[in-house]
Write a protein that holds these residues in place. Structure first.
Motif, PDB file in Angstrom:
ATOM      1  N   ALA A  44       0.830  -1.216   0.006  1.00  0.00           N
ATOM      2  CA  ALA A  44      -0.005  -0.089  -0.131  1.00  0.00           C
ATOM      3  C   ALA A  44       0.871   1.265   0.080  1.00  0.00           C
ATOM      4  O   ALA A  44       1.747   1.485   0.964  1.00  0.00           O
ATOM      5  N   HIS A  45       0.758   2.099  -0.998  1.00  0.00           N
ATOM      6  CA  HIS A  45       1.543   3.364  -1.024  1.00  0.00           C
ATOM      7  C   HIS A  45       0.625   4.444  -0.561  1.00  0.00           C
ATOM      8  O   HIS A  45      -0.684   4.745  -1.225  1.00  0.00           O
ATOM      9  N   LEU A  46       0.963   5.082   0.620  1.00  0.00           N
ATOM     10  CA  LEU A  46       0.203   6.093   1.056  1.00  0.00           C
ATOM     11  C   LEU A  46       0.443   7.358   1.363  1.00  0.00           C
ATOM     12  O   LEU A  46       1.892   7.870   1.558  1.00  0.00           O
ATOM     13  N   HIS A  47      -0.278   8.189   0.933  1.00  0.00           N
ATOM     14  CA  HIS A  47      -0.420   9.629   1.157  1.00  0.00           C
ATOM     15  C   HIS A  47      -1.458   9.651   2.037  1.00  0.00           C
ATOM     16  O   HIS A  47      -2.489   9.186   2.392  1.00  0.00           O
ATOM     17  N   PHE A  48      -1.239  11.111   2.560  1.00  0.00           N
ATOM     18  CA  PHE A  48      -2.252  11.369   3.785  1.00  0.00           C
ATOM     19  C   PHE A  48      -2.950  12.868   3.543  1.00  0.00           C
ATOM     20  O   PHE A  48      -2.344  13.668   3.029  1.00  0.00           O
ATOM     21  N   VAL A  79       5.105   4.220   2.778  1.00  0.00           N
ATOM     22  CA  VAL A  79       4.884   5.850   3.129  1.00  0.00           C
ATOM     23  C   VAL A  79       5.473   6.523   1.808  1.00  0.00           C
ATOM     24  O   VAL A  79       6.466   6.500   1.535  1.00  0.00           O
ATOM     25  N   SER A  80       4.520   7.380   1.280  1.00  0.00           N
ATOM     26  CA  SER A  80       4.987   8.467   0.244  1.00  0.00           C
ATOM     27  C   SER A  80       5.727   9.442   1.081  1.00  0.00           C
ATOM     28  O   SER A  80       5.217  10.056   1.832  1.00  0.00           O
ATOM     29  N   THR A  81       7.115   9.874   0.897  1.00  0.00           N
ATOM     30  CA  THR A  81       7.854  10.902   1.182  1.00  0.00           C
ATOM     31  C   THR A  81       7.566  12.251   0.140  1.00  0.00           C
ATOM     32  O   THR A  81       8.182  13.258   0.304  1.00  0.00           O
ATOM     33  N   VAL A 219       3.160  -3.804 -11.007  1.00  0.00           N
ATOM     34  CA  VAL A 219       2.259  -2.799 -11.500  1.00  0.00           C
ATOM     35  C   VAL A 219       1.604  -2.113 -10.346  1.00  0.00           C
ATOM     36  O   VAL A 219       1.310  -2.720  -9.194  1.00  0.00           O
ATOM     37  N   ARG A 220       1.561  -0.828 -10.365  1.00  0.00           N
ATOM     38  CA  ARG A 220       0.654   0.030  -9.515  1.00  0.00           C
ATOM     39  C   ARG A 220      -0.510   0.296  -9.933  1.00  0.00           C
ATOM     40  O   ARG A 220      -0.737   0.366 -11.055  1.00  0.00           O
ATOM     41  N   ALA A 221      -1.463   0.344  -9.041  1.00  0.00           N
ATOM     42  CA  ALA A 221      -2.829   0.481  -9.376  1.00  0.00           C
ATOM     43  C   ALA A 221      -3.339   1.354  -8.257  1.00  0.00           C
ATOM     44  O   ALA A 221      -3.365   1.026  -7.164  1.00  0.00           O
ATOM     45  N   MET A 223      -6.138   5.250  -7.428  1.00  0.00           N
ATOM     46  CA  MET A 223      -6.630   6.413  -7.921  1.00  0.00           C
ATOM     47  C   MET A 223      -5.753   7.569  -7.780  1.00  0.00           C
ATOM     48  O   MET A 223      -6.004   8.724  -8.143  1.00  0.00           O
ATOM     49  N   GLU A 224      -4.528   7.135  -7.261  1.00  0.00           N
ATOM     50  CA  GLU A 224      -3.538   8.170  -7.140  1.00  0.00           C
ATOM     51  C   GLU A 224      -3.121   8.608  -8.832  1.00  0.00           C
ATOM     52  O   GLU A 224      -2.763   9.508  -9.034  1.00  0.00           O
ATOM     53  N   ASP A 225      -3.248   7.647  -9.389  1.00  0.00           N
ATOM     54  CA  ASP A 225      -2.655   7.430 -11.031  1.00  0.00           C
ATOM     55  C   ASP A 225      -3.516   7.758 -11.888  1.00  0.00           C
ATOM     56  O   ASP A 225      -3.259   8.302 -13.161  1.00  0.00           O
TER      57      ASP A 225
HETATM   58 ZN    ZN Z   1       2.711   8.816  -4.394  1.00  0.00          ZN
END
Ligand code: ZN
Ligand code: KMH
Length: 270
Positions: A44-48, A79-81, A219-221, A223-225
């Motif tokens: 899970a790639h996370l933005h807050f 975590v997205s920096t 593969v990244r999937a 709604m960020e993208d």
């Molecule tokens: Zn990101």
């Protein structure tokens, strides 16, 4: 080899005004991640976001979101920096103190849409070193050809692990255009053994994700993208994109990597 699906449920920009299904609050993000996990996502790639849906590096909000995800499922947390391109670098860098399994490392400053995404060389060095200290696996975000050279310099100076883990990001205004030729050119230059995925922003999301699946990448999937499944059809949930990614892998006779497999493939555990 099985492909790793990373779900990126919420990015730095889109809000519910753009697509009512974008999760923005900690509970919503955690629910979206759990659901994506059941569809095959292993990372899970996370933005807050704050209560007004603005991207934030607030440690309390970040910790609460991460804790809620961890309560719900054993997915690996990245975590997205990057946070949001306008957020101050030093605030963004503090997020690695949460010691997630992985975090992104954006190696270069650049234009990002109409704002400047600031990643000063000295700050990037310090962030990379801190990630090593904390045992946080860096994923290098490469938006342009020279960003790979910057990543290689970090590696050669011992600031990141010898084996690179990269996202090839195509389609950000200010970075590489989302074309097949650009993806192939970047792939040709990756050192042997690099773990790579495609992050395809906007309209080319499906085409470039399909290429990643076909060419042996991850593969990244989410709604960020992209907020659209296809022209004129809004994404109804992150699950729709995650299950589409699993379908792309299946179409080229690849399976979906489990969390345990991903721990082994990316983190070198087990
Ligand atoms: Zn990101
Ligand atoms: N937002 C994407 C264009 C990060 O979060 O550090 C790239 C990204 C990087 O996901």
């Amino acid at each position: 080899m099985n492909g790793v699906i990373t779900v990126a449920p919420t990015g730095p920009i889109a809000t519910t005004a753009d697509n009512p299904h974008v999760p923005t609050q900690p509970e919503e993000i955690a629910a979206a991640v759990e659901s994506a996990y059941h569809q095959g996502a292993a990372v899970a790639h996370l933005h807050f976001r704050d209560a007004e849906q603005r991207p934030t590096a607030d440690l309390d909000i970040a910790r609460r979101t991460v804790d809620l995800v961890r309560e719900r499922c054993p997915i690996l947390i990245q975590v997205s920096t990057g946070v949001g391109p306008a957020a101050p670098f030093e605030e963004r860098a503090r997020l690695v103190e949460l010691a997630p399994e992985m975090a992104t490392l954006n190696p270069c400053s650049m234009s990002f849409g109409r704002v400047t995404f600031d990643n000063p060389p000295e700050g990037v060095d310090r962030l990379a070193a801190r990630m090593m200290e904390l045992g946080v696996q860096p994923e290098l975000e490469l938006y342009d050809t020279g960003h790979l050279d910057a990543a290689l310099r970090l590696r050669d100076r011992g600031l990141i692990p010898e084996r690179l883990q990269v996202s090839l990001v195509l389609g950000v205004m200010g970075g590489m255009a989302p074309t097949a030729a650009n993806l192939v050119m970047m792939l040709d230059r990756l050192p042997e053994g690099t773990v790579w995925q495609v992050v395809a922003i906007g309209r080319a999301n499906l085409m470039l994700s399909a290429m990643a699946a076909a060419l042996g990448g991850n593969v990244r999937a989410g709604m960020e993208d992209t907020l659209y499944l296809r022209k004129g059809e809004q994404v109804p949930s992150n699950d729709a994109l995650v299950s589409r990614a699993a379908g792309l892998l299946a179409a080229v006779d690849r399976g979906v990597a489990t969390v345990d497999e991903t721990r082994h493939l990316i983190l070198g555990e087990g």
